[in-house]
Every structure is written in C-alpha cells, then in structure tokens.
Enzyme design. Structure first.
Site, PDB file in Angstrom:
ATOM      1  N   HIS A  74      -3.081   6.728   1.206  1.00  0.00           N
ATOM      2  CA  HIS A  74      -4.481   6.412   1.533  1.00  0.00           C
ATOM      3  C   HIS A  74      -4.655   6.548   3.039  1.00  0.00           C
ATOM      4  CE1 HIS A  74      -8.423   4.783   1.646  1.00  0.00           C
ATOM      5  NE2 HIS A  74      -8.049   3.760   2.391  1.00  0.00           N
ATOM      6  N   ASP A 198     -10.338   2.149  -2.019  1.00  0.00           N
ATOM      7  CA  ASP A 198     -10.404   1.139  -0.964  1.00  0.00           C
ATOM      8  C   ASP A 198     -11.786   0.573  -0.675  1.00  0.00           C
ATOM      9  OD1 ASP A 198      -9.155  -0.502   0.917  1.00  0.00           O
ATOM     10  OD2 ASP A 198      -9.430   0.910   2.545  1.00  0.00           O
ATOM     11  N   HIS A 440     -15.542   4.512   4.572  1.00  0.00           N
ATOM     12  CA  HIS A 440     -15.730   3.097   4.235  1.00  0.00           C
ATOM     13  C   HIS A 440     -15.280   2.130   5.325  1.00  0.00           C
ATOM     14  CE1 HIS A 440     -11.691   4.189   2.675  1.00  0.00           C
ATOM     15  NE2 HIS A 440     -11.347   2.993   3.111  1.00  0.00           N
TER      16      HIS A 440
END
Length: 1003
Positions: A74, A198, A440
C-alpha cells in the site's frame, strides 16, 4: 541479479545453455526478449501462451479451505512524505519508504518464478517508474501483466478518498489511470476490481461509479468496529452492494471486507519493516522453524474462516510500502506455501499465490446467494469515541482549492478542444496534479503540513498551465491583436486583484463551462474615486453597486499589498459553453451615486427582495425569522457561529482524522445589535456581523435570488489556552425533522440519515455529536413531513455536519488543534498561512427555504453552478481596442436540456474527442428519460461517428461482461445493460442518474 539467487542447479544449467545460444542465435534472443513464445520470462513450467485475467488464476482445491495469498504494497501518494520523497525513498528519517525500489524488486522477483503474483495500485507511481525504463524492461513488465503475474488493481492515479471527493473528480482521476494503462499495456492491464483498502469509510456513490467503470467487485479494509463485529459473527463480510436505486443492476457491486484491513496476518511478515525470522524449511538444520510458521498460518486461517461464508479466504501479504526488498517476501512465501500444502491432505487447507481478482472469481464460482447492502459505510469509527469525522472539514481552505481546480480543469479541457489548440501537455499538467490530490491523505487534510504545502504547489503549477491554455483560446476567439495579456486573479475570494484595483478601464472575460445559459453575480475589488461604468457585450449599460469591504477582509494577511477598499458588484449573463465580456471604466460621476446605504440594525431589522425575507433580532443582532414569499412559507430561524473545544485526553484526542469535542454543548460567540452593520442597495443587501476578532459573517440577499448567501470568515483560531477548537455554524429552524437529515453522496445521490441510527446494525453511540456527523460535499437538507417544508444548505467545498438538534443543520467550518490524534500523522492540525500566521479561512453557504417537491430542479442546478463557476480573467484595454474584439461566443447551436449536464468535453487523442453526458436527477426526483441530439450541436465541430464506452473510457461498452452475482432479492442478472437505449444515429437517450461516455470522431 536478485532473481537468480533462488534458482536450482537445473535452472542454472538452463540459464547457462541460454547464454551459449546468445552467441550464435541473435534472432532467438530477440524472440525471448519480446516474449513471443510466452516463456521468455516465465521459466519452462508453462507450455502455452500466457493468459491474463481470470484465466491466469492458479487452480483451487476442491473440498479444502483455499487461502489466497495476495502480495501487495500500500503506497500512499503523499502522507508523511511528499509524492517524490516516497517514490525516491528520500527523507527516510521520516518514514522508510521507497516506491521505486518496490517496483524494481517486485518485478525482478516475479520474473524469477512464474507462480508468484503481485498487485500494484497507484498509477501516479507506476507512471513515474515507467518513464525511465528501458525497452527491454518494459517488455518484461508487459509480459508479467499479460500473464497475470503482475495485476493492476484499482488502476486509478491514486487511491482516492470516498467522503470528501466530488464525483467528477473521481471520474477524472480514475480515467487518467485507465488511459495510462490502456496506452502502455493494453487490455490485460484493465483493472477488474476496486481496491480501496485504506480510505476512512466508503461511499454509496463511489460503489455506483466503480460498477460503471466495469469493476467486477470491490475490496476495502476499514468499516465501523461495531459493524465489523456483527458481520464477522454472522459471516456477512462479503455482500452485493446495491449502490443506486435509480441505476438498478448497472450499479450493483460485489463488495468484500478484508479481515486485517490490508495488513499481513500476525507473525507472517518478511519485509524490511517487520523482519520476522526467515523460514528455515529443512528439518536437519538446528534452526528449523517450518512447523512453527505452518502452525501459525493454520491458526490464522482457521480463525479467519469463522467470519467468511465460503471455502475461500484472502491473506493480504503486505502493508504500507512493503516489498522494497521483494525477494525476502517472496522467498519466504514460496517456502510457506510449499510447507502448508505438504500437509493439506491432513489439514484440508490449501495455500496459493493469488490476486484480488482471482479471489473474487473463486467466490463467484461458488454460485451462492449473498447478503445485500443498500446504505453506505459512514461515519467510520475504529473504536469507542473515535469517529473519523474530523477529516470531513480538516484543511478547509485546501478543500476549497481542490474544488476550484476541478472547475478550472473542466474549463481547460473544454477550451483546448473547442479552440483546437492541441495543448494537451499543458492540460495534462493540471490533470495529473488534480488526480494526485484526490488521494485519501491529500484532499482529506490528513497529511503532514510540509506534504500539504507540496500538494498546493502542485495544484498551483497545474492551474498556471491551464490558465495559459485559456489565454491562448481567447487569442483565438477574440482575437486580440498584438501582445495583449490576459490576467488572472487567484485571490478574488479575499478581494485582491491588482488589475481591477489599479486600472482605469479593463475588460472582464467570463467563460461558462456549463452547456446551459447561466447568470452569475460578480464581485471585483476596486479602489474607486469616482463612479464606475460597466458595459456588456452588446454595449448596454449594466446596473452596478459598490459595497465597502468588511473589516475582516482588511485584516487578511495575504492581501497586504491590495489597494482595494470596495467591491464592484454586477450581474452577468453567460452563454452556454462559451464566453462573454464586460467592459469596466471610471467616469466623472460622483462615487456616492453607486455606494450602498449604510444602516444600523434598528433602522432596518428586515432584509428582503421579491422572493425572500429575513428578520433580525434587535437585541442579539442575529436572524430570527425566514420567509419564502413565493410559497408563503415562514419558519423561525436562528443562525450563529459557535465552536467546540477539542478533546485533549490521552485515550482519544481530537486531531486531523478524529473529531471529538471535549463537551457536547458548543460555545457560542456573543453578538449584539451594535456589532451589526447593514449595507443596502438596488442589487444586494448585506448584513455584516462581527462575533469576535476571529469570527465574522456577511449575510447577503441579491435582488433576484431565492437563496440567502452566508459568507463566513474564521481565523486565526486562538490556541493560547492550549485548547484546540472546532468552529461550526448552526442553522436552527422550526422544522420538525426528528433530527433526520439528507446529505449528498459525492455530490450525486441524496442519502437519508437518522440520529443515532445505522441501518446495518443496532448502533451504540459513545459520541452524540461526532457520531452523527456525515460528509457534505454539495448540500444537505431537512424536511418537515407534515408541512412539506424543506430547508437546504449548499456548501462550496466538502464539510462535515449533521442534524444534532431537532430542526437544525450543523456544519463544521474550520478547525485548529493542539494534539495529534495518534493515527500516524504525528503532528496536530495547526495550519499556517503564507506569512506563517495561523490560517484564516473564508467560505460560503447558500440557504433555500422551499416546498419539498418544487425545489428539486433548483437543487441540482444550484450544485452544478457552484461547482462550475465562470472562469474570470482580465485584460487592460481601452474602448477603441475593445471595439475590435469578438465580445461574446458560444460553442453550441442550442442549449442542452436542463436535465442534462455536459460532464466531459475534451480532446482525447488526435481527432477523437471524449464526451460524457449525465442525467442529473434521481429516479424519485424526475423519473423521465431525456433525449440529446449531438447532430450539429457544436458550431465549429462536426461529429462523424460515436462509440459508447464504459465510464472510465477504457473499454467499449459492448465488450463489458461483468461477473454475475445472486443476492437476497434477485438471481443472477444476465444483461445489466439490457434496458439501455442505444444511440439512434447521434441521438442519445439518458435515464435518471445515467452517465453515458462516448468517444467521437470529429472533423
């Protein structure tokens, strides 16, 4: 070379033999390098052409629990470090993260063994990496993608937030990623799944968009801890999300919740950042630990299986920025899989390398009936008293900047195509940076301050590029002979524009990105000594009014160089998808003839126009009554600025992500009639209220408006008492709404919210305020079902709010803290302005009191107009020069129907343009189809042919064949687009909430 280290002796012999061939067989070398045989980078185990997609998935074992191991990393596109710092791995003292090394070593490890799998998600990084690859390396990576060993998941430029993003921005940043993939890798790189592991809550509208992108499913990691506990107990972690009542099956999306968010199972990690002991698989060695790892694996698998309904579970083998030394991961995963599978006949557990799409396909083959989801996943709390509702408002000025850049990007794409400039590189500059900030931890305001500064610089650079495109378009359209310059004033929101403040005469140019005629009130900062005259494109005199700047405006540090003392106000009328001009010059008439009349509240306790009336309390100076004259509706109405003190306790302080007030009753700013000044005139009446030295407000009522404008200025928020503060505005009406509110989902669908209630489980609330906050990106409203009255607030950026009291809409405006909320940022939310003073933020709300039904059309159009404000620029010209210009132009022969919005119009590639049309209503608002005929719609562009695409423009719609799922209320849908009305020539029919995307060949 890292990929040789795990080869057997026979592998080495084969490689040695290939080296001998290099000397004598150059054609064979080229064949191997290009992967023609399908085995060039895949070893010899596969004896057929490589296949991507579901055909590349490893076989599962019948009658066993199949554990799908998904290696992944990620990689935040900015958070604790900037985008470039993350990519290159610099500033490791902040965070050890090196995306370049991840892509390099992961691809090498995949080349070493054809059984291995890896997924990559963030195309902003992939694009950066791809630019400096050799042709040989590019062929290797393409082979990995074409054989399904490297899977692109999501495929967006960044993993976007779902709460505070606008739906047009989501379409843009996904389309950018898709276009990069299609251009460089082809069909095998098309993403099949959404991978939102996430983001801090999940949106119903995003799910609907993902379905229209063609995704077969969505996986995410975060949902409310109470919701997760219930789903785990009932084995409902996977479901069919019915994401749009208007679109029906087209918006249904299979959705799965990951067991460990997106992290590896405890004790099973072999990255530089976790360093579990390597697996020693040989029993004769004294360090043998293979059984320990197998037992741990089996324990984790059996525990996870309790929460899922099938014989398949997924292990996410990775975490933040893992795989910078990928071979460490893969070597140990190879051993783990082999050891587990040696015992599979006894354990009935089978391990395999997999990807999210392969796991999804295995679930689909189970042919079971799945539970359904019809609401969304907001707000999100990871534990008691920890609601992630603060980021709905965090960095409010940046959220507004992102929204404005959306407007500029759309206009930039339009004018580049309409003026046929072919300046795609300049357009791309903003498209790239705009896509990055949808991440995000970007638009959410949850990055470190130095990273937020980098995001702003990136946007500014992109906007400058697009402003040059706009200027070039005007040179084509007006045209301006000579070297006349177009000036742009980026600080009009704080009444600062050197061109209008210092010029005796100038031209104002306004571009309207909407495909409808529109009107817009314009306010220009001026320093007048005499009256001003304004002429429109038809040389007609336009009524004007001059209003003195507010005291709060004078105090904004960023406008220290401004000479403006007043604002010039007039109404503009804009042609559809085109521009118009207004000429402003000084006159010899006295300034007093245009100045507003200054009154006290006692002299004028009521402000009104033909449609709206607002009455003020003579003691408090605040509103106490609101009337819609057209509908004969009157409600008691109170509006005030207040603030919560931020919780500071160690258990869970308020911070960048978390909103947690120390007390549930806000502190009220005191205001009285002596703090109120009224400026009255023929065009606008303004009520200036001063609550404190750091909280002011202007209430405006324009002459012909059915809404009331509330302009708030908040900051610098004081923290001398070491106490963070969360500033809100409260609109308290007499409407009996039972604390129910409707909020938008990414500015499209409207969702019904009930106080202290969640549709999916019996909600137990520990925070009566924060637990009832929701994201508001365009509007929120409350209704009184008995009287059919509706009160709506339109916002100019994403904000958080709810109906905490009966009859109220409460919205957070600005926040400043002294504590980090212990969720990773490592610093409090304490923004500074350009002069290193605490930030002052200014914004607007628009208020509408109306009946429930008639307001629907205005709602949708008002939201579109707030997003698509005209792009304003200026030229220093005199009357003689102005007479030579083309003062007004529209690209359209006719306006589009009012129910239809031209969402996208851009040059896609060469003579191929991309057009998106959307029906702006939901089915319950306006359940009628609307036709649009593209024949001869544009004045200077002829459409030769059209081809309908999926929403992301990376696949012809006719090729779309998504996986089918059975759910509680329906069986498998065989053709979800069966009810679509195909184009009739160039005539297109749109149903409620439809967005239809077309590639058109133009002449």
């Amino acid at each position: 070379m890292a990929f040789l280290s795990q080869r057997t002796n026979s592998d080495a012999r084969r490689l040695g033999f290939r080296r001998m061939l290099l000397v004598v067989n150059i054609p064979l070398l080229l064949c191997l390098a290009q992967g023609v045989t399908g085995r060039a980078f895949s070893g010899t185990r596969r004896q057929q052409e490589p296949k991507c997609g579901y055909e590349s998935c490893h076989p599962i074992k019948e009658g066993m629990l199949n554990v799908h191991l998904v290696p992944h990393s990620h990689d935040d596109v900015g958070w604790l470090k900037t985008v470039d710092q993350y990519y290159y791995g610099t500033y490791s003292y902040i965070q050890q993260a090196d995306v370049h090394a991840i892509l390099e070593t992961a691809s090498q490890s995949l080349l070493a063994d054809p059984d291995r799998r890896f997924i990559f998600v963030e195309m902003a990084f992939m694009h950066q990496w791809w630019q400096d690859k050799t042709d040989y390396k590019k062929r290797q990576v393409k082979e990995l993608i074409n054989s399904g060993r490297l899977e692109i998941a999501l495929g967006a430029w960044a993993m976007a937030d779902e709460a505070v993003t606008h739906y047009t921005a989501l379409i843009e940043e996904h389309s950018r990623g898709f276009k990069f993939l299609e251009k460089n890798f082809g069909a095998c790189a098309r993403p099949r799944i959404g991978w939102q592991v996430d983001p801090f809550g999940h949106s119903k509208e995003v799910a609907a968009l993902f379905a229209q992108f063609g995704y077969d499913g969505l996986f995410f990691g975060r949902l409310d801890y109470q919701d997760k506990n219930k789903r785990m107990a009932e084995k409902k972690m996977e479901m069919v999300w019915k994401a749009s009542e208007s679109l029906g099956n087209k918006a249904n999306l299979f959705t799965g919740v990951l067991f460990n968010n997106y992290n590896y199972p405890d004790g099973l990690c072999w990255d530089e950042l976790c360093r579990s002991d390597p697996i020693v698989e040989r029993r004769e060695l004294p360090g043998f630990n293979g059984d320990d790892f197998v037992n741990k694996f089996l324990e984790e698998a059996r525990e996870q299986r309790k929460s899922y309904a099938t014989r398949h579970i997924i292990f996410t083998m990775g975490a933040d920025f893992h795989y910078s030394n990928a071979e460490s991961w893969f070597t140990n995963l190879d051993k783990l899989i082999a050891l587990v599978n040696k015992k599979e006949n006894q354990t009935r557990i089978h391990a395999l390398y997999s990807t999210p799409s392969c796991y999804l396909h295995a679930l689909n083959q189970e042919n079971m009936t799945w539970p359904e989801k019809t609401d969304d996943f907001f707000p999100y709390a990871h534990k008691k008293s920890a609601f992630w509702t603060g980021y709905y408002t965090s960095r409010a000025s940046f959220k507004r900047y992102v929204r404005q850049s959306n407007n500029i990007l759309q206009a930039c794409k339009q004018v580049n195509a309409l003026a046929k400039l072919r300046e795609n590189k300049l357009v791309d500059d903003l498209w790239k940076e705009f896509s990055i900030v949808q991440h995000h931890d970007a638009i959410t305001g949850t990055a470190k301050q130095q990273v937020d500064n980098d995001y702003r610089k990136r946007l500014y650079s992109g906007i400058e590029s697009c402003q040059s495109v706009m200027a070039d378009a005007y040179r084509t359209w007006l045209p301006a002979r000579g070297n006349l310059k177009h000036y742009v004033c980026n600080l009009l929101n704080i009444s600062f524009c050197p061109t209008t403040e210092t010029s005796e005469e100038f031209l104002v140019t306004l571009y309207n990105p909407l495909a409808h005629n529109a009107s817009h009130w314009i306010r220009l900062p001026v320093a007048p000594t005499t009256a001003l005259k304004v002429l429109n494109a038809q040389n007609q005199k336009v009524p004007v009014q001059i209003v003195k700047l507010t005291k709060s405006t004078f105090s904004i540090p960023e406008r220290q160089l401004s000479r403006a003392t007043h604002e010039l106000i007039f109404k503009t009328n804009l042609p559809a998808l085109g521009y118009t001009t207004y000429f402003v010059r000084q006159t010899n008439k006295p300034l007093s003839s245009q100045l507003s009349t200054v009154l006290s509240l006692r002299e004028s306790p009521i402000i009104s126009n033909d449609h709206v009336e607002m009455e003020f309390n003579l003691q408090t100076g605040l509103p106490n009554r609101l009337t819609n004259k057209d509908k004969d509706i009157t409600v008691t109405f109170q509006q005030r600025l207040m603030y919560y003190k931020s919780a500071l306790d160690y258990d869970q302080p308020s911070g960048p992500y978390i909103f947690r007030p120390a007390e549930n009753v806000p502190n009220t700013f005191r205001c009285n009639a002596s703090d109120v000044t009224i400026f009255k005139g023929p065009l606008v009446t303004e009520v200036h209220l001063k609550y404190s030295s750091w909280a002011q407000q202007v209430i405006r009522l324009y002459a012909d408006s059915i809404t009331v404008e509330m302009e708030w200025t908040v900051g610098p928020i004081p923290i001398d008492d070491y106490q963070g503060k969360e500033v809100i505005t409260e609109y308290l009406t007499g409407i009996k709404n039972n604390r129910e509110i409707y909020t938008d989902s990414n500015s499209r669908q409207m969702l019904h919210r009930r106080y202290d209630y969640r549709p999916s489980w019996n909600f137990s609330n520990s925070e009566s305020v924060a637990g009832n906050y929701y994201p508001i990106t365009s509007r929120a409203f409350i209704r009184d079902s008995r009287s059919d009255i509706q009160f709506t607030v339109f916002v100019d950026r994403a904000e958080g709010g709810g109906s905490v009291q009966n009859g109220s809409i409460e919205i957070m405006l600005h926040r400043r803290g002294t504590k980090d909320d212990m969720l990773g940022v490592g610093e409090p939310l304490d923004e500074m302005g350009s002069d290193r003073l605490p930030l002052i933020v200014r914004g607007k709300h628009h208020l509408l009191l109306d009946k429930v039904g008639p307001s629907t059309h205005f709602h949708r159009m008002k939201s579109l107009m707030i997003l698509n404000e005209p792009i304003i620029s200026f030229m220093k010209v005199n009357r003689r020069m102005r007479s030579r210009f083309n003062l007004e132009w529209s690209a359209l022969q006719r306006d589009l129907p009012r129910e239809i919005n031209l969402l996208t119009f851009e040059e896609w590639e060469g003579k191929t343009y991309l057009i998106r049309l959307e029906h702006i209503y939901e089915k319950e608002e306006f359940n009628k189809s609307v036709k649009v005929d593209l024949t001869n719609l544009f004045k200077n562009i002829t459409i030769l042919s059209i081809k309908e695409m999926t929403l992301g423009a990376n696949m012809e719609l006719s090729e779309l064949n998504r996986l089918k799922w059975k759910s509680q209320t329906q069986g498998k849908v065989q053709n979800e687009y069966a009810d679509r009305i195909p184009p009739n020539g160039f005539e297109i029919t749109l149903k409620p909430m439809e967005i239809r995307t077309f590639k058109v060949l133009v002449q």
